[in-house]
Design an enzyme around this catalytic site. Structure first.
Site, PDB file in Angstrom:
ATOM      1  N   GLY A 197       0.801  -1.230   0.000  1.00 36.35           N
ATOM      2  CA  GLY A 197       0.000   0.000   0.000  1.00 36.35           C
ATOM      3  C   GLY A 197       0.828   1.273   0.000  1.00 36.35           C
ATOM      4  O   GLY A 197       1.866   1.378  -0.668  1.00 36.35           O
ATOM      5  N   ASP A 236       7.417  -3.842   9.121  1.00 40.04           N
ATOM      6  CA  ASP A 236       6.021  -4.287   9.089  1.00 40.04           C
ATOM      7  C   ASP A 236       5.886  -5.480  10.038  1.00 40.04           C
ATOM      8  O   ASP A 236       6.885  -5.959  10.585  1.00 40.04           O
ATOM      9  CB  ASP A 236       5.577  -4.668   7.659  1.00 40.04           C
ATOM     10  CG  ASP A 236       4.093  -4.365   7.426  1.00 40.04           C
ATOM     11  OD1 ASP A 236       3.254  -4.975   8.119  1.00 40.04           O
ATOM     12  OD2 ASP A 236       3.774  -3.523   6.566  1.00 40.04           O
ATOM     13  N   ASN A 284       3.686   5.293   9.112  1.00 45.55           N
ATOM     14  CA  ASN A 284       2.622   5.038   8.131  1.00 45.55           C
ATOM     15  C   ASN A 284       1.704   3.889   8.534  1.00 45.55           C
ATOM     16  O   ASN A 284       0.545   3.862   8.128  1.00 45.55           O
ATOM     17  CB  ASN A 284       3.266   4.755   6.764  1.00 45.55           C
ATOM     18  CG  ASN A 284       2.312   4.064   5.815  1.00 45.55           C
ATOM     19  OD1 ASN A 284       1.457   4.700   5.191  1.00 45.55           O
ATOM     20  ND2 ASN A 284       2.400   2.739   5.728  1.00 45.55           N
ATOM     21  N   GLY A 323      -0.993   1.610   9.863  1.00 41.32           N
ATOM     22  CA  GLY A 323      -2.297   1.995  10.402  1.00 41.32           C
ATOM     23  C   GLY A 323      -3.314   0.914  10.121  1.00 41.32           C
ATOM     24  O   GLY A 323      -3.147   0.116   9.192  1.00 41.32           O
ATOM     25  N   LEU A 372     -20.299   3.566  17.085  1.00 39.49           N
ATOM     26  CA  LEU A 372     -19.913   3.501  18.500  1.00 39.49           C
ATOM     27  C   LEU A 372     -20.814   2.549  19.284  1.00 39.49           C
ATOM     28  O   LEU A 372     -20.331   1.800  20.143  1.00 39.49           O
ATOM     29  CB  LEU A 372     -19.951   4.910  19.117  1.00 39.49           C
ATOM     30  CG  LEU A 372     -19.466   4.997  20.556  1.00 39.49           C
ATOM     31  CD1 LEU A 372     -18.010   4.557  20.690  1.00 39.49           C
ATOM     32  CD2 LEU A 372     -19.627   6.421  21.092  1.00 39.49           C
ATOM     33  N   TYR A 385     -11.015   5.248  14.655  1.00 43.59           N
ATOM     34  CA  TYR A 385     -10.014   5.626  13.650  1.00 43.59           C
ATOM     35  C   TYR A 385      -9.836   7.149  13.603  1.00 43.59           C
ATOM     36  O   TYR A 385      -8.717   7.661  13.605  1.00 43.59           O
ATOM     37  CB  TYR A 385     -10.469   5.088  12.290  1.00 43.59           C
ATOM     38  CG  TYR A 385      -9.520   5.321  11.148  1.00 43.59           C
ATOM     39  CD1 TYR A 385      -8.356   4.558  11.014  1.00 43.59           C
ATOM     40  CD2 TYR A 385      -9.790   6.292  10.184  1.00 43.59           C
ATOM     41  CE1 TYR A 385      -7.488   4.766   9.942  1.00 43.59           C
ATOM     42  CE2 TYR A 385      -8.938   6.502   9.115  1.00 43.59           C
ATOM     43  CZ  TYR A 385      -7.789   5.734   8.991  1.00 43.59           C
ATOM     44  OH  TYR A 385      -6.940   5.934   7.935  1.00 43.59           O
ATOM     45  N   LYS A 406      -6.517   9.400  14.362  1.00 41.08           N
ATOM     46  CA  LYS A 406      -5.880  10.247  13.345  1.00 41.08           C
ATOM     47  C   LYS A 406      -5.919  11.726  13.727  1.00 41.08           C
ATOM     48  O   LYS A 406      -5.001  12.483  13.394  1.00 41.08           O
ATOM     49  CB  LYS A 406      -6.549  10.013  11.987  1.00 41.08           C
ATOM     50  CG  LYS A 406      -6.354   8.585  11.444  1.00 41.08           C
ATOM     51  CD  LYS A 406      -4.887   8.260  11.248  1.00 41.08           C
ATOM     52  CE  LYS A 406      -4.672   6.964  10.472  1.00 41.08           C
ATOM     53  NZ  LYS A 406      -3.242   6.659  10.276  1.00 41.08           N
ATOM     54  N   THR A 446      -6.169   1.806  -2.667  1.00 42.36           N
ATOM     55  CA  THR A 446      -5.338   0.745  -2.082  1.00 42.36           C
ATOM     56  C   THR A 446      -6.236  -0.452  -1.788  1.00 42.36           C
ATOM     57  O   THR A 446      -7.454  -0.390  -1.974  1.00 42.36           O
ATOM     58  CB  THR A 446      -4.702   1.173  -0.738  1.00 42.36           C
ATOM     59  OG1 THR A 446      -5.762   1.432   0.195  1.00 42.36           O
ATOM     60  CG2 THR A 446      -3.820   2.393  -0.860  1.00 42.36           C
TER      61      THR A 446
HETATM   62  P1  NAI Z   1      -2.682  -1.004   4.243  1.00 45.08           P
HETATM   63  O1  NAI Z   1      -3.597  -1.752   5.149  1.00 45.08           O
HETATM   64  O2  NAI Z   1      -2.651  -1.380   2.795  1.00 45.08           O
HETATM   65  O3  NAI Z   1      -1.190  -1.061   4.796  1.00 45.08           O
HETATM   66  C1  NAI Z   1      -0.892  -0.807   6.154  1.00 45.08           C
HETATM   67  C2  NAI Z   1       0.369  -1.570   6.504  1.00 45.08           C
HETATM   68  O4  NAI Z   1       0.613  -1.334   7.904  1.00 45.08           O
HETATM   69  C3  NAI Z   1       0.215  -3.080   6.322  1.00 45.08           C
HETATM   70  O5  NAI Z   1       1.314  -3.597   5.613  1.00 45.08           O
HETATM   71  C4  NAI Z   1       0.167  -3.589   7.751  1.00 45.08           C
HETATM   72  O6  NAI Z   1       0.683  -4.904   7.910  1.00 45.08           O
HETATM   73  C5  NAI Z   1       1.002  -2.560   8.486  1.00 45.08           C
HETATM   74  N1  NAI Z   1       0.711  -2.593   9.928  1.00 45.08           N
HETATM   75  C6  NAI Z   1      -0.520  -2.636  10.515  1.00 45.08           C
HETATM   76  N2  NAI Z   1      -0.374  -2.764  11.846  1.00 45.08           N
HETATM   77  C7  NAI Z   1       0.959  -2.784  12.101  1.00 45.08           C
HETATM   78  C8  NAI Z   1       1.720  -2.916  13.295  1.00 45.08           C
HETATM   79  N3  NAI Z   1       1.132  -3.065  14.478  1.00 45.08           N
HETATM   80  N4  NAI Z   1       3.073  -2.914  13.201  1.00 45.08           N
HETATM   81  C9  NAI Z   1       3.677  -2.786  12.002  1.00 45.08           C
HETATM   82  N5  NAI Z   1       3.004  -2.677  10.844  1.00 45.08           N
HETATM   83  C10 NAI Z   1       1.654  -2.672  10.893  1.00 45.08           C
HETATM   84  O7  NAI Z   1      -3.085   0.532   4.422  1.00 45.08           O
HETATM   85  P2  NAI Z   1      -2.817   1.795   3.477  1.00 45.08           P
HETATM   86  O8  NAI Z   1      -4.075   2.087   2.738  1.00 45.08           O
HETATM   87  O9  NAI Z   1      -1.567   1.650   2.729  1.00 45.08           O
HETATM   88  O10 NAI Z   1      -2.680   2.957   4.577  1.00 45.08           O
HETATM   89  C11 NAI Z   1      -1.443   3.399   5.081  1.00 45.08           C
HETATM   90  C12 NAI Z   1      -1.688   4.528   6.054  1.00 45.08           C
HETATM   91  O11 NAI Z   1      -2.446   5.563   5.436  1.00 45.08           O
HETATM   92  C13 NAI Z   1      -2.490   4.119   7.282  1.00 45.08           C
HETATM   93  O12 NAI Z   1      -2.008   4.816   8.415  1.00 45.08           O
HETATM   94  C14 NAI Z   1      -3.889   4.568   6.936  1.00 45.08           C
HETATM   95  O13 NAI Z   1      -4.667   4.786   8.084  1.00 45.08           O
HETATM   96  C15 NAI Z   1      -3.616   5.839   6.197  1.00 45.08           C
HETATM   97  N6  NAI Z   1      -4.686   6.266   5.314  1.00 45.08           N
HETATM   98  C16 NAI Z   1      -5.056   5.538   4.210  1.00 45.08           C
HETATM   99  C17 NAI Z   1      -6.077   5.990   3.391  1.00 45.08           C
HETATM  100  C18 NAI Z   1      -6.511   5.258   2.151  1.00 45.08           C
HETATM  101  O14 NAI Z   1      -7.397   5.757   1.443  1.00 45.08           O
HETATM  102  N7  NAI Z   1      -5.942   4.108   1.807  1.00 45.08           N
HETATM  103  C19 NAI Z   1      -6.802   7.231   3.693  1.00 45.08           C
HETATM  104  C20 NAI Z   1      -6.323   7.906   4.859  1.00 45.08           C
HETATM  105  C21 NAI Z   1      -5.298   7.441   5.620  1.00 45.08           C
END
Ligand code: NAI
Length: 441
Positions: free
Chosen positions: A213, A233, A281, A283, A290, A346, A350, A382
């Protein structure tokens, strides 16, 4: 999940139909590529009021270094930069209209309009009123300009401190950043790189959640800019993580960021000289209204998205793990700024990230020479958003000024700009990468 509507709207029948029916008309955005790394053509430099950015290494010199041909008049500019730092009363505000009204139509598709304002002077309510007026102006123009063009307001007092920001905004790297207000000034030291194409050469960056992602795109973009990347990760994603790190010539750190010893283990994995760029990053989402949200859903999201960001930041800063000149970039979300049904956990996490950034930024700069900023992505294509039900996904994609979702690389490019050694004067900012989403606008 491919955006089929965007592809269709770009065809001749698609253009005809969307125009006739009033449907959104998203334009294919121009993004960075190794073959076409920058815009080419003319940059229209306009002024309203008496500029405060003159001087030997003032705005004209900085704009001249962007690679665009700076002109006072242009029939088809790729960008228009309006210096409105000298707008101090309603009378001179009319010069903003006079300068942009005749030229807006001629700015090329996927082009840029950048308005430069002064910091708001709380002691002068006339200056404050008209400088604040620029925000309403920029946000409205962003909503009406169309054709993949973006509009941004920078508040600054020194053009050289804004060079990395102007270069970013005047390039295809900022394709999905629009309707934003970015403040420049104070912060930490601004270091001009030897090579603007490799600004992170000799620096080390750690990216959490880098196995896929947005995090994977961030690691790849920082590596493109010359950084050695440490990709972190969860152990469950170790094979994907190793593949990403291998491809980027970096190293992999399989670690759950919520584990109590995460800070110590990160420190142990870093080169002895420490870290230059820390990107929070990783998340997760665990959506429920709720009334239906069990405590575990609340605590797991708060732990990954906020508590671990606080813990690891504190651990690294207190142990001197971030070198002077370092950069911390955290990941917020427009859901945290606007609120979103089903995401109290969430959005709380954030919004907490935004609070952390604003409070820590001045202190981290003063005590460690480190800047702290956040990116706040909107709808990004993503795996996370591909899992959203079709109707909600389609609404999320279209409800922004660019009429489409962003790509992971859009968040990555914004992160790379904040991580840039010349971005030392960008501090405490929460920059939305959302195509000017209507949510919380
Ligand atoms: P994703 O779910 O594709 O990737 C997130 C990565 O974080 C995964 O590889 C996961 O294994 C890793 N991860 C989760 N918990 C973990 C932990 N405890 N320790 C280490 N690694 C961990 O998500 P994406 O879409 O790439 O999002 C990345 C960031 O952007 C996140 O913080 C998300 O909240 C934020 N975000 C994403 C949006 C979107 O539209 N995709 C919109 C707004 C924010």
């Amino acid at each position: 999940m491919a955006d089929r509507y965007l592809s269709f709207a770009g065809t001749a029948p698609g253009r005809f139909l969307t125009r006739r029916t009033g449907l959104p008309q998203p334009a294919a955005l121009r993004r960075w590529s190794a073959e076409h790394p920058r815009f080419e053509g003319e940059l229209l430099h306009l002024t309203a009021g008496k500029s405060s950015l003159d001087g030997p290494d003032g705005l004209a010199a900085v704009l001249g270094r962007t690679g665009l041909t700076v002109r006072a008049e242009s029939e088809r500019p790729v960008a228009a930069v309006l210096d409105a730092t000298g707008v101090t009363d309603v009378g001179t505000l009319a010069e903003v209209h006079a300068a942009l009204h005749p030229v807006v139509r001629s700015v090329a598709g996927s082009g840029r309009v950048i308005v430069l304002g002064a910091p708001i002077d709380a002691a002068d309510h006339h200056q404050a009123a008209v400088q604040q007026a620029l925000e309403g102006f920029v946000r409205s123009l962003g909503k009406e300009i169309g054709r993949g063009r973006t509009v941004t307001l920078l508040r600054l007092t020194d053009a050289t401190a804004a060079e990395s920001t102007l270069r970013f905004l005047l390039s295809p790297k900022s394709a999905y950043v629009s309707g934003q207000v970015i403040g420049i000034g104070g912060g930490a030291e601004v270091t001009t790189p030897e090579d603007w194409a490799l600004p992170l050469a000799g620096r080390t960056a750690l990216v959490t959640g880098a196995a896929r992602g947005i995090g994977e795109a961030v690691a790849a973009t920082l590596a493109r800019d010359g950084a050695r990347v440490v990709c972190l990760d969860v152990p469950g994603a170790a094979p994907e993580l190793a593949a990403v790190a291998g491809r980027l010539g970096g190293s992999a750190l399989a670690l759950d960021i919520t584990s109590p010893d995460a800070g110590a283990r990160i420190l142990a994995a870093l080169p002895s000289e420490g870290l230059d760029v820390l990107v929070h990053n990783a998340g997760i989402t665990r959506d429920r209204r709720l009334v239906n949200m069990a405590a575990e859903r609340w605590s797991s999201v708060l732990d990954v998205n906020l508590a671990s960001v606080l813990r690891s930041t504190d651990a690294l800063l207190s142990a001197g793990g971030l070198r002077s000149g370092g950069r911390i970039v955290a990941t917020a979300s427009i859901a945290g700024l606007a609120g979103n049904a089903g995401q109290t956990n969430y959005a709380a996490s954030k919004a907490g990230v935004a609070g952390l950034v604003r409070a820590l930024a001045p202190r981290a700069a003063a005590e460690h020479g480190v800047t702290v900023n956040a990116v706040a992505p909107g709808f990004i294509e993503t795996k996370m958003t591909a899992a959203v039900p079709l109707f909600i996904r389609e609404a999320g994609r279209r409800m922004n000024s660019l009429g489409q979702g962003g790509l992971p690389v859009d968040v990555a490019e914004t992160t790379a700009w904040l991580a840039h050694p010349a971005s030392g004067a960008v501090n405490g900012q929460v920059v939305r990468v959302c195509g000017q989403s209507l949510l919380g606008a």
